[in-house]
Design a protein around this motif. Structure first.
Motif, short mmCIF file in Angstrom:
data_model
loop_
_atom_site.label_atom_id
_atom_site.label_comp_id
_atom_site.label_asym_id
_atom_site.label_seq_id
_atom_site.Cartn_x
_atom_site.Cartn_y
_atom_site.Cartn_z
N ALA A 53 0.83 -1.22 0.00
CA ALA A 53 0.00 0.00 0.00
C ALA A 53 0.86 1.27 0.00
CB ALA A 53 -0.98 0.00 1.17
N ARG A 54 1.93 1.24 -0.80
CA ARG A 54 2.77 2.42 -0.97
C ARG A 54 3.45 2.31 -2.32
NH1 ARG A 54 7.17 2.23 3.75
NH2 ARG A 54 8.41 3.46 2.27
N PRO A 55 3.72 3.42 -2.99
CA PRO A 55 4.24 3.38 -4.36
C PRO A 55 5.56 2.65 -4.51
CG PRO A 55 3.45 5.58 -3.82
CD PRO A 55 3.43 4.79 -2.55
N ASP A 56 6.40 2.66 -3.47
CA ASP A 56 7.72 2.03 -3.57
C ASP A 56 7.73 0.62 -3.01
OD1 ASP A 56 7.39 2.63 -0.91
OD2 ASP A 56 9.39 3.50 -0.64
N ALA A 57 6.57 0.02 -2.79
CA ALA A 57 6.51 -1.32 -2.18
C ALA A 57 7.28 -2.34 -3.02
CB ALA A 57 5.05 -1.76 -2.00
N PHE A 58 7.11 -2.31 -4.33
CA PHE A 58 7.77 -3.28 -5.20
C PHE A 58 9.29 -3.18 -5.08
CE2 PHE A 58 9.60 -4.02 -9.52
CZ PHE A 58 9.48 -5.41 -9.52
N ASP A 59 9.83 -1.99 -5.22
CA ASP A 59 11.28 -1.83 -5.17
C ASP A 59 11.84 -2.24 -3.82
OD1 ASP A 59 11.43 -0.91 -7.77
OD2 ASP A 59 11.13 1.19 -7.18
N ARG A 60 11.16 -1.88 -2.75
CA ARG A 60 11.65 -2.23 -1.42
C ARG A 60 11.59 -3.73 -1.17
NH1 ARG A 60 12.12 1.45 2.88
NH2 ARG A 60 12.10 3.62 2.21
N ASN A 61 10.53 -4.38 -1.64
CA ASN A 61 10.43 -5.83 -1.45
C ASN A 61 11.49 -6.58 -2.26
OD1 ASN A 61 8.26 -5.73 0.37
ND2 ASN A 61 6.74 -5.73 -1.27
N VAL A 62 11.77 -6.09 -3.46
CA VAL A 62 12.82 -6.72 -4.28
C VAL A 62 14.18 -6.55 -3.61
CG1 VAL A 62 14.07 -6.60 -6.47
CG2 VAL A 62 11.57 -6.58 -6.45
N GLU A 63 14.42 -5.37 -3.07
CA GLU A 63 15.69 -5.13 -2.37
C GLU A 63 15.86 -6.11 -1.21
OE1 GLU A 63 17.97 -1.47 -0.03
OE2 GLU A 63 16.09 -1.10 -1.10
N LEU A 64 14.80 -6.29 -0.43
CA LEU A 64 14.86 -7.25 0.67
C LEU A 64 15.03 -8.67 0.15
CD1 LEU A 64 12.08 -5.97 3.11
CD2 LEU A 64 14.54 -6.02 3.52
N GLU A 65 14.38 -8.98 -0.96
CA GLU A 65 14.48 -10.32 -1.54
C GLU A 65 15.94 -10.66 -1.86
OE1 GLU A 65 13.03 -12.79 -5.52
OE2 GLU A 65 12.38 -10.72 -5.22
N TYR A 66 16.66 -9.72 -2.48
CA TYR A 66 18.05 -9.98 -2.82
C TYR A 66 18.92 -10.05 -1.57
CZ TYR A 66 18.02 -9.98 -7.91
OH TYR A 66 17.84 -10.33 -9.22
N GLN A 67 18.65 -9.22 -0.59
CA GLN A 67 19.42 -9.30 0.65
C GLN A 67 19.28 -10.66 1.31
OE1 GLN A 67 18.27 -6.06 3.24
NE2 GLN A 67 18.82 -4.49 1.74
N ARG A 68 18.05 -11.15 1.36
CA ARG A 68 17.79 -12.42 2.05
C ARG A 68 18.29 -13.63 1.28
NH1 ARG A 68 11.73 -10.28 2.98
NH2 ARG A 68 11.88 -9.59 5.16
N ASN A 69 18.23 -13.55 -0.03
CA ASN A 69 18.42 -14.75 -0.85
C ASN A 69 19.68 -14.71 -1.70
OD1 ASN A 69 15.70 -16.23 -0.41
ND2 ASN A 69 15.10 -14.12 -0.85
N ARG A 70 20.61 -13.85 -1.35
CA ARG A 70 21.83 -13.68 -2.15
C ARG A 70 22.55 -15.02 -2.35
NH1 ARG A 70 25.25 -9.52 -3.58
NH2 ARG A 70 27.46 -10.02 -3.71
N LEU A 97 -6.57 1.15 -8.43
CA LEU A 97 -6.08 0.05 -7.60
C LEU A 97 -5.11 0.58 -6.54
CD1 LEU A 97 -5.58 -2.60 -10.41
CD2 LEU A 97 -6.98 -2.94 -8.36
N ARG A 98 -4.24 1.49 -6.95
CA ARG A 98 -3.30 2.07 -5.98
C ARG A 98 -4.03 2.90 -4.93
NH1 ARG A 98 0.96 3.78 -10.77
NH2 ARG A 98 2.16 1.83 -10.79
N PRO A 111 -9.24 0.13 7.46
CA PRO A 111 -7.84 0.46 7.77
C PRO A 111 -7.03 -0.69 8.34
CG PRO A 111 -9.36 1.48 9.34
CD PRO A 111 -10.20 0.93 8.24
N TRP A 112 -7.67 -1.77 8.77
CA TRP A 112 -6.93 -2.92 9.31
C TRP A 112 -6.58 -3.95 8.24
CZ3 TRP A 112 -11.98 -1.75 11.04
CH2 TRP A 112 -13.00 -2.52 10.47
N VAL A 113 -6.96 -3.71 6.98
CA VAL A 113 -6.75 -4.69 5.92
C VAL A 113 -5.39 -4.46 5.26
CG1 VAL A 113 -7.65 -5.71 3.80
CG2 VAL A 113 -9.23 -4.74 5.49
N LYS A 114 -4.58 -5.52 5.20
CA LYS A 114 -3.33 -5.47 4.45
C LYS A 114 -3.65 -5.86 3.01
CE LYS A 114 1.43 -7.11 4.19
NZ LYS A 114 2.55 -7.79 4.87
#
Length: 927
Positions: free
Chosen positions: A132-149, A522-523, A496-499
């Motif tokens: 629920a934020r415009p940069d969600a995709f980029d931030r999740n990908v960044e975490l994905e690479y950190q975790r799964n390097r 959608l956004r 407001p409680w829905v993810k």
């Protein structure tokens, strides 16, 4: 080269090119066969070598008796293997370990190499942490690479070290959607031959490609590795169930509603181990995307595959998705030449035929923990109130119940009300006139926004548009987009409680959302892109907002998720959502707006518009004509051509990963992601004779419908679980645990995670949930892993006792690998799902089955007995049954026979060798 005993070799000319084919009409009886068996017949004709595939096998297939129980073994050789990263990493780990074992056996390590195309799509690792934020995709990908390097570096090494292995990097899509949109050939053209595209995949939903007329199904990684190494797959000729389609879907009914209806129909009929094939006058009107959705959920029906024949709709989809004119022409020419083209006036012979009138399909959801438990949308609140009783304290007294409802559901039997006993059909829930009392336990939540709200049982805390099952379908996806647009225009917003999250299966979805003008809406409703991957459907839903999580745990609330996925098993979606419901993407948006499962979307308002008036679902639901126009205006082939142009290349982040060199992998002893597995340590050149099992104890005793998610969870690792303790001992903080699925390259994590699902109920440890058992005979309670370790030190072999449909769900090889590494020698169940039974054999674990009509209860087995299994010892043929002797503490033994569920000679060979990989390794080394 085929032995060509039937003179089937011929030439087909298409587009100015000539191809060798193996004609089905040269084989007497072949043209009467159902579509899927015709594909198998061609496979046998082409691979006839007189040894693995014989003329007798081919004759037996041509003489297939639709009424006969499966008994004839044939050898199927798939054209390719498809993998995702959760299951693919351990496959490549095993191949790397096999190279080292080959050296130990005196063979050539280079002989361990895929002989057929292998395609691996990285799609299971991204987690919806940000949303629920415009940069969600980029931030999740960044975490994905950190975790799964480490994992990604390993896969890049595998891509270099093994021939025929191609990897689709992260940020691309979900494996099955990528498969139907790009990878699937439908007809292969290779080395001057043309033949049907066939495959096996290390994910049970490989069957999505059945919608394209491609025969394929899910297998465990163990079988897939053998297939990669050129081992044909042993199978029994199945029965084939025809589903005759008539009528047309009514306005308002979606592909998701249709597939949930089919799941209910086929599960109630019983199709485990069969091929399902669609036919009938309405088949031609079923869009390809709907066919793919139906094929995708084959595992939820229990069948091996659910296939559609090739027709004009197939060709139209191939053109839409950017396949070349030459490829489309070859598919058409080959299908018509071989009798694989759908002829509306011809219905093949089937074992059984089920009729489905599409006009009877109504808007539906399924849950709260099985995909086959369909609920008509207008009865969802009543079904929820019935189901939720099973998740509340044992004696939910009237305290906290509001009095607006009529009579309550029978609290003494909440499970039976919703059909949760495997083998039972779901019971009807009370009608809308008998809604039942509404359970309530409201908890105040102070949100980070400063707003204070109340959370109650039934609150929808996750609403996820996810999973290739539905995100591959433009009709339901644009339906969700148009509904979001209409809702936003009326001023509605999710509670407001829905993810909320959006995780499509390919980049094309975002392209047509943008072109259709629905992306901004959608956004606006919080459905920002979180990643191109499975996310919530595989359990990577990410954490709930901390205030919401605190309230759920403080009030022990039975809250819900709603997702457009294919699986909703207990403990899979999120550890804090006790009830989980499958729904179409438009209904996911609607439930996000309503915020509760205790709302009747058919008659209650979703909220209040900016004009102060109530807004109902019917007010914002787009009609089918509008959806069809949006699809026609928003999709074109160039989208697919552009988005898949460099599908194997990856972005700069992927390309910059350092890649270890060499044909054998340099294992890092400090790694907590990728470790050398123990399966081939000290492997002798020949297997030892089988022995009977003596002095065994039961490690876990389980009920019905235990899934591979129960046996080997893919989701979050708890801090205090054995796997969590192992990671902490190795310096990994809980925030860096990642998931069980992402750590499948480390057997130390996975063995500790076996039977560690938080919802597992072990009858040996009553009144507990999770990976708990009792060590016997002292009765001390401890983790299942700790008990297995103690039994191993004591030299005690182990058993698992289970009920019906043991091992249903995902084709998860670690459910068998972990079982074997815990020291389990045999599983005794009432019945098995196909893939898990095969995986157990593939790991040298003996699958035994209670005699018909008997189970642990009827035989009076508590699980506390000492067990012996007699009849296995020696080098002779495996018996059809063994003698089981169960001796309780008082010394009065109970004896009974159990069927040995090793169904083919090839499976017997695998079991004798201690597993399929040991068998293949020894064969390759011997040559």
């Amino acid at each position: 080269m085929s032995a060509n005993s039937f003179g089937a070799r011929d030439v087909l000319v298409s587009g100015g090119a000539s191809y060798v084919i193996h004609r089905l009409d040269r084989l007497d009886g072949a043209m009467r066969l159902p579509y899927g068996l015709k594909v198998l017949a061609e496979n046998l004709l082409r691979h006839e070598d007189g040894h693995a595939v014989t003329a007798d096998q081919i004759r037996a297939l041509a003489a297939w008796d639709p009424a006969a129980e499966p008994a004839t073994e044939v050898q199927f050789t798939p054209a390719r293997v498809l993998m995702q990263d959760f299951t693919g990493v351990p496959c490549i780990v095993d191949l790397a370990a096999m190279r080292e074992a080959m050296v130990a056996l005196g063979g050539d390590p280079a002989a361990i190499n895929p002989l057929r195309p292998v395609e691996l799509v990285i799609d299971h690792s991204v987690i919806a942490d940000y949303f629920a934020r415009p940069d969600a995709f980029d931030r999740n990908v960044e975490l994905e690479y950190q975790r799964n390097r480490e994992r990604y570096q390993f896969l890049r090494w595998g891509q270099q070290a093994f021939d025929n292995l191609r990897v689709v990097p992260p940020k691309t899509g979900i494996v099955h959607q990528v498969n139907i949109e790009h990878l699937a050939r439908v007809v292969f053209a290779e080395d001057g031959q043309a033949f049907p595209d066939t495959l096996v995949g290390t994910d049970s939903h490989t069957t999505m490609v059945n919608g394209l007329g491609v025969l394929g199904w899910g297998v465990g990684g163990i079988e897939a590795e053998a297939a990669m190494l050129g081992q044909p797959m042993s199978m029994l000729l199945p029965q084939v169930i025809g589903v005759r389609l008539t009528g047309e879907l009514p306005d308002g009914a979606t592909a998701t509603d249709l597939v949930l209806t089919i799941a209910e129909l086929l599960r109630s009929h019983g199709v485990v181990g069969t091929f399902v094939e669609f036919c009938g006058p309405s088949l031609a009107q079923v869009p390809l995307a709907n066919r793919a959705t139906i094929g995708n959920m084959s595992p939820e029906y229990g069948c091996t595959c659910a296939i559609f024949p090739i027709d004009a709709e197939t060709l139209a989809y191939l053109r839409l998705t950017g396949r070349t004119d030459e490829q489309v022409a070859l598919v058409e020419a080959y299908a018509k030449e071989q009798g694989l083209w759908h002829e509306p006036d011809h219905e093949p012979v089937y074992s059984h035929v089920l009729d489905l009138d599409l006009a009877t399909v109504v808007p539906s959801i399924a849950g709260p923990k099985r995909p086959q438990d369909r609920i008509p949308l207008d009865r969802a609140p009543q079904a929820f109130r019935a189901a939720v009783r099973g998740y509340l304290p044992a004696d939910p007294a009237p305290v906290g119940l509001d009095e607006s409802g009529a009579e309550s559901f029978p609290a003494s039997d909440p499970i039976a009300v919703t059909g949760d006993r495997p083998g039972d059909r779901p019971r009807a829930v009370p009608s809308a006139a008998e809604p039942g009392r509404r359970p309530s336990s409201k908890m105040p939540v102070a949100l980070d926004t400063g707003e204070t709200v109340e959370l109650d049982h039934g609150a929808v805390v996750i609403a996820a548009i996810t999973s290739c099952t539905n995100t591959s379908n433009p009709q339901v996806m644009l339906g969700a987009g148009l509904l979001a647009r209409n809702a936003a225009e009326r001023g509605l917003r999710p509670k407001p409680w829905v993810k909320t999250s959006l995780a499509p299966g390919s980049k094309v979805v975002m392209d047509y959302f943008d072109r259709a003008g629905v992306l901004s809406a959608l956004r606006e409703l919080g459905f920002d892109l979180v990643g191109y991957g499975c996310t919530t459907c595989i359990g990577n839903s990410g954490p709930l907002p901390e205030p919401v999580s605190r309230a759920i745990n403080a009030g022990d609330l039975a809250v819900c998720s709603v997702l457009s996925g294919n699986r909703n098993f207990e403990g899979r979606i999120h550890p804090e959502t006790k009830l989980n419901y499958l729904a179409s993407p438009p209904l996911v948006v609607a439930y996000a707006l309503a915020g509760s499962m205790d709302v009747n979307l058919a008659q209650d308002p979703l909220g209040t518009g900016t004009d102060g008036k109530p807004v109902f679902l019917r007010d914002i639901w787009p009609d089918s004509g509008e959806i069809d126009r949006a699809v026609a205006a928003s999709l074109d082939p160039q989208m697919y051509v552009r988005d898949y142009a460099d599908v194997f290349t990856g972005d700069e982040r992927w390309q910059s990963l350092p890649v270890p060199a060499g044909d054998t992998f340099a294992w890092d002893p400090a790694s907590t992601y990728v470790r050398r597995p123990p399966f081939f340590e000290n492997l002798p050149a020949t297997p030892e004779p089988l022995r009977d099992i003596e002095g065994a104890r039961v490690l876990v005793q389980l009920g019905d419908s235990v899934t591979t998610d129960h046996i080997s969870p893919a989701g979050a690792i708890k801090r205090d679980a054995p796997a969590g303790a192992y990671l902490r001992e190795h310096g990994i903080s809980p925030r860096e645990f990642n998931s069980y699925g992402s750590r499948r390259g480390n057997h130390e994590v996975m063995i500790r995670g076996t039977f560690a699902n938080i919802r597992l109920r072990n009858l040996l440890a009553p009144a507990t949930e999770g990976g708990i058992t009792r060590h016997l005979p002292d009765g001390e309670r401890m983790s299942i892993y700790a008990a297995a370790q103690r039994y191993a030190a004591e030299g005690v072999p182990l058993l698992v006792i289970a009920g019906k449909e043991y091992g249903s769900g995902s084709s998860r090889d670690w459910a068998a690998k972990g079982t074997a590494l815990l020291g389990v020698r045999a599983v005794l169940a009432e019945s098995y799902e196909r893939i898990h039974r095969s995986n157990l054999i593939g790991m040298g674990v003996l699958p035994l089955q209670f005699p018909p009509g008997q189970n642990a209860t009827t035989l009076g087995l508590s699980g506390e007995e000492v067990y012996a299994i007699h009849g296995l010892a020696g080098d002779g043929e495996l018996p059809e049954w063994v003698r089981v002797i169960a001796t309780p503490a008082d010394g009065t033994s109970r004896e009974f026979d159990a069927d040995v569920r090793i169904d083919t000679p090839s499976e017997a060979d695998y079991y004798r060798h201690g597993g399929i990989l040991s068998y293949v390794l020894r064969r390759i080394a011997a040559h």
